[in-house]
Write a protein that holds these residues in place. Structure first.
Motif, PDB file in Angstrom:
ATOM      1  N   SER A  96       0.833  -1.204   0.000  1.00 37.76           N
ATOM      2  CA  SER A  96       0.000   0.000   0.000  1.00 37.76           C
ATOM      3  C   SER A  96       0.864   1.247   0.000  1.00 37.76           C
ATOM      4  O   SER A  96       0.620   2.196  -0.769  1.00 37.76           O
ATOM      5  CB  SER A  96      -0.909   0.004   1.240  1.00 37.76           C
ATOM      6  N   TYR A 150       2.418   1.894  -3.463  1.00 38.33           N
ATOM      7  CA  TYR A 150       1.485   2.517  -4.410  1.00 38.33           C
ATOM      8  C   TYR A 150       1.175   3.964  -4.024  1.00 38.33           C
ATOM      9  O   TYR A 150       0.946   4.817  -4.890  1.00 38.33           O
ATOM     10  CB  TYR A 150       0.192   1.708  -4.482  1.00 38.33           C
ATOM     11  N   ASP A 191      -0.397   4.990  -7.459  1.00 34.34           N
ATOM     12  CA  ASP A 191      -1.786   4.637  -7.709  1.00 34.34           C
ATOM     13  C   ASP A 191      -2.554   4.688  -6.388  1.00 34.34           C
ATOM     14  O   ASP A 191      -2.590   3.707  -5.636  1.00 34.34           O
ATOM     15  CB  ASP A 191      -1.865   3.237  -8.327  1.00 34.34           C
ATOM     16  N   SER A 200      -5.684   4.560  -5.614  1.00 34.38           N
ATOM     17  CA  SER A 200      -6.764   3.592  -5.429  1.00 34.38           C
ATOM     18  C   SER A 200      -6.213   2.219  -5.043  1.00 34.38           C
ATOM     19  O   SER A 200      -6.774   1.522  -4.189  1.00 34.38           O
ATOM     20  CB  SER A 200      -7.623   3.491  -6.694  1.00 34.38           C
ATOM     21  N   GLN A 201      -5.107   1.833  -5.671  1.00 36.90           N
ATOM     22  CA  GLN A 201      -4.463   0.566  -5.304  1.00 36.90           C
ATOM     23  C   GLN A 201      -3.898   0.649  -3.876  1.00 36.90           C
ATOM     24  O   GLN A 201      -3.958  -0.312  -3.106  1.00 36.90           O
ATOM     25  CB  GLN A 201      -3.325   0.235  -6.286  1.00 36.90           C
ATOM     26  N   ARG A 229      -6.758   0.116  -1.551  1.00 34.99           N
ATOM     27  CA  ARG A 229      -7.237  -1.269  -1.582  1.00 34.99           C
ATOM     28  C   ARG A 229      -6.319  -2.172  -0.756  1.00 34.99           C
ATOM     29  O   ARG A 229      -6.793  -2.991   0.041  1.00 34.99           O
ATOM     30  CB  ARG A 229      -7.310  -1.776  -3.024  1.00 34.99           C
ATOM     31  N   TRP A 230      -4.988  -2.012  -0.914  1.00 37.69           N
ATOM     32  CA  TRP A 230      -4.053  -2.836  -0.158  1.00 37.69           C
ATOM     33  C   TRP A 230      -4.064  -2.468   1.326  1.00 37.69           C
ATOM     34  O   TRP A 230      -3.893  -3.323   2.195  1.00 37.69           O
ATOM     35  CB  TRP A 230      -2.644  -2.709  -0.726  1.00 37.69           C
TER      36      TRP A 230
END
Length: 275
Positions: free
Chosen positions: A5, A8, A17, A19-20, A23-24
């Motif tokens: 996380s 990213y 990124d 959004s990634q 998510r992580w």
């Protein structure tokens, strides 16, 4: 997963990124482990892949702190102490500052020491408070170094002011003498005086005092007194004088002591007003 996380979020080794990253961080937090929870909390604070939400940040940060994250405990205690993004609550900040302090965080050591000085919070302990502040100073935290200097000057003032006579012009207290003086916190000195066979207390706030001397036998502190002495009603005072007794006036060592006390008081006032 928390490290992925972070990669990213910052673009370290992978294209940036948000959004990634979010998510992580969610996946990391789902494990319940403190590092993962802290990562998700920071996403809500900075708005990484999700709108900024200080409420969610604080809620997850507290969970991370309760799970054992030293960094999260430090951040959470600071948030509660400062009161910028959540209502100020110094009592609630104290146990989290302790977690951070015991975990080795220099800023938490300073905060925990500060809160241990607070007599309005259960469990105040001035001795332990001074130890934590000095520990923070030894870690290189600049603010704590100033506070530690104030503590050292307080101790010097306390040692030097014993048996001096105390007066308050216009407030009916003349001829009392100091029984003892000790630090109440880095910038407040408690002076216990004997007045006609009874004792009373002055609290001197060095952040608000000016120091003046008359010759080498008298020291006047103005605008410094938080409260007066019990024998005269506990009234609020603005001036406190410390001087030699007439039997001490011709003793060079005693006059030198008052001169030293004046130098210490000025240094203490200057240090505390810069904090």
């Amino acid at each position: 997963m928390a490290l992925i996380s972070s990669a990213y979020a910052t673009g370290a080794g992978v294209p940036k990124d948000p959004s990634q990253a979010f998510r992580w961080a969610q996946r990391a937090a789902d494990t319940g482990l403190p590092f993962g929870l802290h990562a998700l909390a920071l996403d809500y604070f900075y708005g990484t892949g999700v709108p900024v939400d200080h409420g969610r940040y604080l809620d997850i940060l507290r969970k991370a702190a309760d799970a054992g994250s030293i960094l999260a405990a430090s951040e959470y205690s600071q948030a509660l102490f400062v009161g910028a993004i959540t209502p100020k609550n110094v009592a609630a900040a104290k146990p989290y500052a302790k977690i951070g302090a015991e975990g080795g965080d220099a800023k938490s050591k300073m905060l925990y020491g500060t809160l241990l000085f607070d007599r309005l919070i259960p469990g105040s302990d001035p001795v332990a408070a001074a130890e934590w502040i000095r520990a923070s100073a030894n870690d290189g935290f600049a603010f704590a170094q100033q506070a530690a200097r104030a503590l050292g000057l307080q101790e010097q003032f306390s040692e030097t002011s014993a048996k001096l006579f105390v007066s308050n012009f216009g407030n009916a207290l003349v001829g009392a003498h100091t029984l003892s003086a000790r630090p109440e916190d880095p910038c407040v000195t408690r002076i216990v005086v004997d007045h006609n066979g009874t004792t009373g207390v002055f609290l001197v706030n060095w952040q608000e005092t000016s120091v003046a001397t008359a010759g080498d036998s008298f020291l006047n502190l103005t605008g410094a007194i938080l409260n007066g002495t019990d024998p005269v009603g506990g009234d609020v005072r603005t001036s406190l004088g410390l001087s030699l007794h007439r039997d001490q006036l011709d003793v060079p060592e005693e006059r030198e002591r008052v001169a030293m006390l004046g130098d210490t008081a000025r240094a203490l006032s200057a240090t505390c007003q810069s904090l």
